[in-house]
Motif scaffolding. Sequence first.
Motif, PDB file in Angstrom:
ATOM      1  N   GLN A 129      16.757  16.876 -99.551  1.00  0.00           N
ATOM      2  CA  GLN A 129      18.035  16.216 -99.253  1.00  0.00           C
ATOM      3  C   GLN A 129      18.033  14.703 -99.479  1.00  0.00           C
ATOM      4  OE1 GLN A 129      19.956  17.377 -95.547  1.00  0.00           O
ATOM      5  NE2 GLN A 129      18.488  19.032 -95.283  1.00  0.00           N
ATOM      6  N   THR A 130      16.910  14.047 -99.252  1.00  0.00           N
ATOM      7  CA  THR A 130      16.929  12.596 -99.273  1.00  0.00           C
ATOM      8  C   THR A 130      15.618  12.045 -99.856  1.00  0.00           C
ATOM      9  OG1 THR A 130      17.075  10.644 -97.871  1.00  0.00           O
ATOM     10  CG2 THR A 130      16.379  12.650 -96.767  1.00  0.00           C
ATOM     11  N   PRO A 131      15.487  12.138-101.187  1.00  0.00           N
ATOM     12  CA  PRO A 131      14.199  11.800-101.816  1.00  0.00           C
ATOM     13  C   PRO A 131      13.750  10.353-101.599  1.00  0.00           C
ATOM     14  CG  PRO A 131      15.935  12.172-103.459  1.00  0.00           C
ATOM     15  CD  PRO A 131      16.495  12.591-102.144  1.00  0.00           C
ATOM     16  N   ASP A 132      14.674   9.491-101.189  1.00  0.00           N
ATOM     17  CA  ASP A 132      14.276   8.088-100.994  1.00  0.00           C
ATOM     18  C   ASP A 132      13.887   7.780 -99.547  1.00  0.00           C
ATOM     19  OD1 ASP A 132      16.792   8.446 -99.991  1.00  0.00           O
ATOM     20  OD2 ASP A 132      17.554   6.485-100.613  1.00  0.00           O
ATOM     21  N   LEU A 133      13.731   8.798 -98.711  1.00  0.00           N
ATOM     22  CA  LEU A 133      13.316   8.558 -97.320  1.00  0.00           C
ATOM     23  C   LEU A 133      11.886   7.992 -97.297  1.00  0.00           C
ATOM     24  CD1 LEU A 133      13.670   8.918 -94.217  1.00  0.00           C
ATOM     25  CD2 LEU A 133      12.781  11.247 -94.506  1.00  0.00           C
ATOM     26  N   ALA A 134      11.720   6.811 -96.710  1.00  0.00           N
ATOM     27  CA  ALA A 134      10.391   6.180 -96.664  1.00  0.00           C
ATOM     28  C   ALA A 134       9.638   6.638 -95.416  1.00  0.00           C
ATOM     29  CB  ALA A 134      10.538   4.657 -96.673  1.00  0.00           C
ATOM     30  N   VAL A 135       8.496   7.276 -95.641  1.00  0.00           N
ATOM     31  CA  VAL A 135       7.651   7.794 -94.555  1.00  0.00           C
ATOM     32  C   VAL A 135       6.210   7.438 -94.891  1.00  0.00           C
ATOM     33  CG1 VAL A 135       6.855   9.877 -93.358  1.00  0.00           C
ATOM     34  CG2 VAL A 135       9.167   9.798 -94.301  1.00  0.00           C
ATOM     35  N   ARG A 136       5.479   6.888 -93.931  1.00  0.00           N
ATOM     36  CA  ARG A 136       4.064   6.583 -94.206  1.00  0.00           C
ATOM     37  C   ARG A 136       3.202   7.696 -93.637  1.00  0.00           C
ATOM     38  NH1 ARG A 136       3.135   1.021 -92.269  1.00  0.00           N
ATOM     39  NH2 ARG A 136       3.564   0.230 -94.337  1.00  0.00           N
ATOM     40  N   TRP A 137       2.298   8.181 -94.432  1.00  0.00           N
ATOM     41  CA  TRP A 137       1.348   9.194 -93.960  1.00  0.00           C
ATOM     42  C   TRP A 137       0.183   9.230 -94.936  1.00  0.00           C
ATOM     43  CZ3 TRP A 137      -0.007  13.895 -96.459  1.00  0.00           C
ATOM     44  CH2 TRP A 137       0.637  14.078 -97.699  1.00  0.00           C
ATOM     45  N   ASN A 138      -0.879   9.905 -94.548  1.00  0.00           N
ATOM     46  CA  ASN A 138      -2.011  10.002 -95.462  1.00  0.00           C
ATOM     47  C   ASN A 138      -2.799  11.292 -95.261  1.00  0.00           C
ATOM     48  OD1 ASN A 138      -4.323   9.546 -97.045  1.00  0.00           O
ATOM     49  ND2 ASN A 138      -4.166   7.346 -96.770  1.00  0.00           N
ATOM     50  N   CYS A 139      -3.335  11.516 -94.040  1.00  0.00           N
ATOM     51  CA  CYS A 139      -4.285  12.626 -93.887  1.00  0.00           C
ATOM     52  C   CYS A 139      -3.644  13.933 -93.434  1.00  0.00           C
ATOM     53  CB  CYS A 139      -5.367  12.231 -92.900  1.00  0.00           C
ATOM     54  SG  CYS A 139      -4.764  12.063 -91.195  1.00  0.00           S
ATOM     55  N   LYS A 140      -2.555  13.853 -92.704  1.00  0.00           N
ATOM     56  CA  LYS A 140      -1.931  15.016 -92.056  1.00  0.00           C
ATOM     57  C   LYS A 140      -2.937  15.777 -91.178  1.00  0.00           C
ATOM     58  CE  LYS A 140       1.519  18.532 -92.911  1.00  0.00           C
ATOM     59  NZ  LYS A 140       0.857  19.776 -92.479  1.00  0.00           N
ATOM     60  N   ALA A 141      -3.841  15.029 -90.584  1.00  0.00           N
ATOM     61  CA  ALA A 141      -4.853  15.658 -89.733  1.00  0.00           C
ATOM     62  C   ALA A 141      -5.143  14.819 -88.483  1.00  0.00           C
ATOM     63  CB  ALA A 141      -6.138  15.854 -90.538  1.00  0.00           C
ATOM     64  N   GLY A 142      -4.290  13.845 -88.188  1.00  0.00           N
ATOM     65  CA  GLY A 142      -4.482  13.039 -86.987  1.00  0.00           C
ATOM     66  C   GLY A 142      -5.652  12.082 -87.082  1.00  0.00           C
ATOM     67  N   LYS A 143      -6.063  11.724 -88.283  1.00  0.00           N
ATOM     68  CA  LYS A 143      -7.257  10.888 -88.406  1.00  0.00           C
ATOM     69  C   LYS A 143      -7.049   9.565 -89.135  1.00  0.00           C
ATOM     70  CE  LYS A 143      -9.848  13.140 -85.892  1.00  0.00           C
ATOM     71  NZ  LYS A 143      -9.810  12.548 -84.559  1.00  0.00           N
ATOM     72  N   CYS A 144      -5.945   9.396 -89.842  1.00  0.00           N
ATOM     73  CA  CYS A 144      -5.791   8.129 -90.589  1.00  0.00           C
ATOM     74  C   CYS A 144      -4.947   7.110 -89.819  1.00  0.00           C
ATOM     75  CB  CYS A 144      -5.173   8.388 -91.959  1.00  0.00           C
ATOM     76  SG  CYS A 144      -3.406   8.763 -91.911  1.00  0.00           S
ATOM     77  N   GLY A 145      -4.155   7.563 -88.873  1.00  0.00           N
ATOM     78  CA  GLY A 145      -3.345   6.656 -88.065  1.00  0.00           C
ATOM     79  C   GLY A 145      -2.124   6.100 -88.768  1.00  0.00           C
ATOM     80  N   SER A 146      -1.722   6.703 -89.902  1.00  0.00           N
ATOM     81  CA  SER A 146      -0.608   6.132 -90.687  1.00  0.00           C
ATOM     82  C   SER A 146       0.776   6.581 -90.242  1.00  0.00           C
ATOM     83  CB  SER A 146      -0.734   6.548 -92.159  1.00  0.00           C
ATOM     84  OG  SER A 146      -2.001   6.315 -92.635  1.00  0.00           O
ATOM     85  N   CYS A 147       0.873   7.752 -89.627  1.00  0.00           N
ATOM     86  CA  CYS A 147       2.185   8.393 -89.500  1.00  0.00           C
ATOM     87  C   CYS A 147       2.843   8.115 -88.147  1.00  0.00           C
ATOM     88  CB  CYS A 147       2.057   9.898 -89.726  1.00  0.00           C
ATOM     89  SG  CYS A 147       1.094  10.694 -88.437  1.00  0.00           S
ATOM     90  N   SER A 148       2.458   7.009 -87.498  1.00  0.00           N
ATOM     91  CA  SER A 148       3.004   6.680 -86.178  1.00  0.00           C
ATOM     92  C   SER A 148       4.504   6.423 -86.250  1.00  0.00           C
ATOM     93  CB  SER A 148       2.313   5.439 -85.632  1.00  0.00           C
ATOM     94  OG  SER A 148       0.930   5.638 -85.561  1.00  0.00           O
ATOM     95  N   VAL A 149       5.251   7.080 -85.383  1.00  0.00           N
ATOM     96  CA  VAL A 149       6.707   6.888 -85.261  1.00  0.00           C
ATOM     97  C   VAL A 149       7.070   7.121 -83.796  1.00  0.00           C
ATOM     98  CG1 VAL A 149       7.379   7.531 -87.630  1.00  0.00           C
ATOM     99  CG2 VAL A 149       7.084   9.318 -85.880  1.00  0.00           C
ATOM    100  N   GLU A 150       8.364   7.085 -83.502  1.00  0.00           N
ATOM    101  CA  GLU A 150       8.811   7.465 -82.159  1.00  0.00           C
ATOM    102  C   GLU A 150       9.674   8.714 -82.301  1.00  0.00           C
ATOM    103  OE1 GLU A 150      10.122   4.148 -79.833  1.00  0.00           O
ATOM    104  OE2 GLU A 150       8.421   2.949 -80.489  1.00  0.00           O
ATOM    105  N   ILE A 151       9.341   9.735 -81.547  1.00  0.00           N
ATOM    106  CA  ILE A 151      10.050  11.015 -81.655  1.00  0.00           C
ATOM    107  C   ILE A 151      10.703  11.292 -80.309  1.00  0.00           C
ATOM    108  CG2 ILE A 151       9.843  13.469 -82.196  1.00  0.00           C
ATOM    109  CD1 ILE A 151       7.280  12.746 -83.775  1.00  0.00           C
ATOM    110  N   ASN A 152      12.019  11.375 -80.326  1.00  0.00           N
ATOM    111  CA  ASN A 152      12.800  11.472 -79.090  1.00  0.00           C
ATOM    112  C   ASN A 152      12.344  10.401 -78.083  1.00  0.00           C
ATOM    113  OD1 ASN A 152      14.113  13.500 -80.359  1.00  0.00           O
ATOM    114  ND2 ASN A 152      13.522  15.136 -78.962  1.00  0.00           N
ATOM    115  N   GLY A 153      12.107   9.205 -78.618  1.00  0.00           N
ATOM    116  CA  GLY A 153      11.789   8.047 -77.783  1.00  0.00           C
ATOM    117  C   GLY A 153      10.338   7.902 -77.411  1.00  0.00           C
ATOM    118  N   ARG A 154       9.504   8.889 -77.763  1.00  0.00           N
ATOM    119  CA  ARG A 154       8.094   8.786 -77.374  1.00  0.00           C
ATOM    120  C   ARG A 154       7.236   8.440 -78.599  1.00  0.00           C
ATOM    121  NH1 ARG A 154       4.497  10.313 -73.329  1.00  0.00           N
ATOM    122  NH2 ARG A 154       2.443  10.790 -74.159  1.00  0.00           N
TER     123      ARG A 154
END
Length: 246
Positions: free
Chosen positions: A41-66
């Motif tokens: 739906q939105t190919p230009d959505l900017a998201v940072r991630w790397n390992c998808k295993a909880g080990k690189c620390g890149s994908c930090s966001v707030e989800i429902n305020g947490r």
Amino acid sequence: MSERVFRVWRGSGEGGLAEYRVEVNEGEVVLDVLHRLQATQTPDLAVRWNCKAGKCGSCSVEINGRPRLSCMTRMSVFEDDEVVTVTPMRAFPVVRDLVCDVSYNYQKAREIPSFTPDPAKAPGDFRMSQEDVERQQEFRKCIECFLCNNTCHVIRDHEENKEHFSGPRYLMRVAELEMHPEDTADRRLIAQEEFGLGYCNITKCCTEVCPENIRITDNALIPLKERVVDRKYDPLVWLGSKIGVR
Ligand code: SF4
Ligand code: F3S
Ligand code: FES
């Protein structure tokens, strides 16, 4: 498979929430759904991630305020009809969409004097008790996701404090070095005066959000505060500082 409502922060500076209806499959995490949004739906959505295993620390966001890692947040933790709102970390400037500029953290990391061993000792001569090894290992589990710094109220709502406060992540680094038996530097005064240990009032919110379950407050910040107090109120240290020997 089910369809879910996602609200995602879009834009930089003056951005806003955009709403999407998106497919979710059993076993998926929030990052999977963000990737599906990018793919469908939105190919230009900017998201940072790397390992998808909880080990690189890149994908930090707030989800429902947490504050959370999106790759470690299972969709099953939400109610079936719950809207999932994903926003960037609040304490750092937004570059675009879910990507923040976290350079504040790297700046604070650079300010800490590095490990200072006794120059008279050869590396193979270092000795550490198992208790010291375990203490250091706990701090070394840090993946530098910066969720703790993002959460700490000292900078979360007070940009002006950033200059004088290193945040729990780097106060923990100061504590790690201060408690290292082979480090010869005395870091107690700089912890208080340069890295802002005194701003921490032990709310423990940093510990609550740490994905590595590091006991930041109990095992790093409180012991560091105790050491600072010991130095400040030790009469021998006081006398030595007056006559210039310590
Ligand atoms: Fe992330 Fe925990 Fe490290 Fe803070 S201490 S940066 S919350 S892993
Ligand atoms: Fe902040 Fe953690 Fe202290 S949230 S106030 S650094 S205990
Ligand atoms: Fe690496 Fe989430 S993608 S921690």
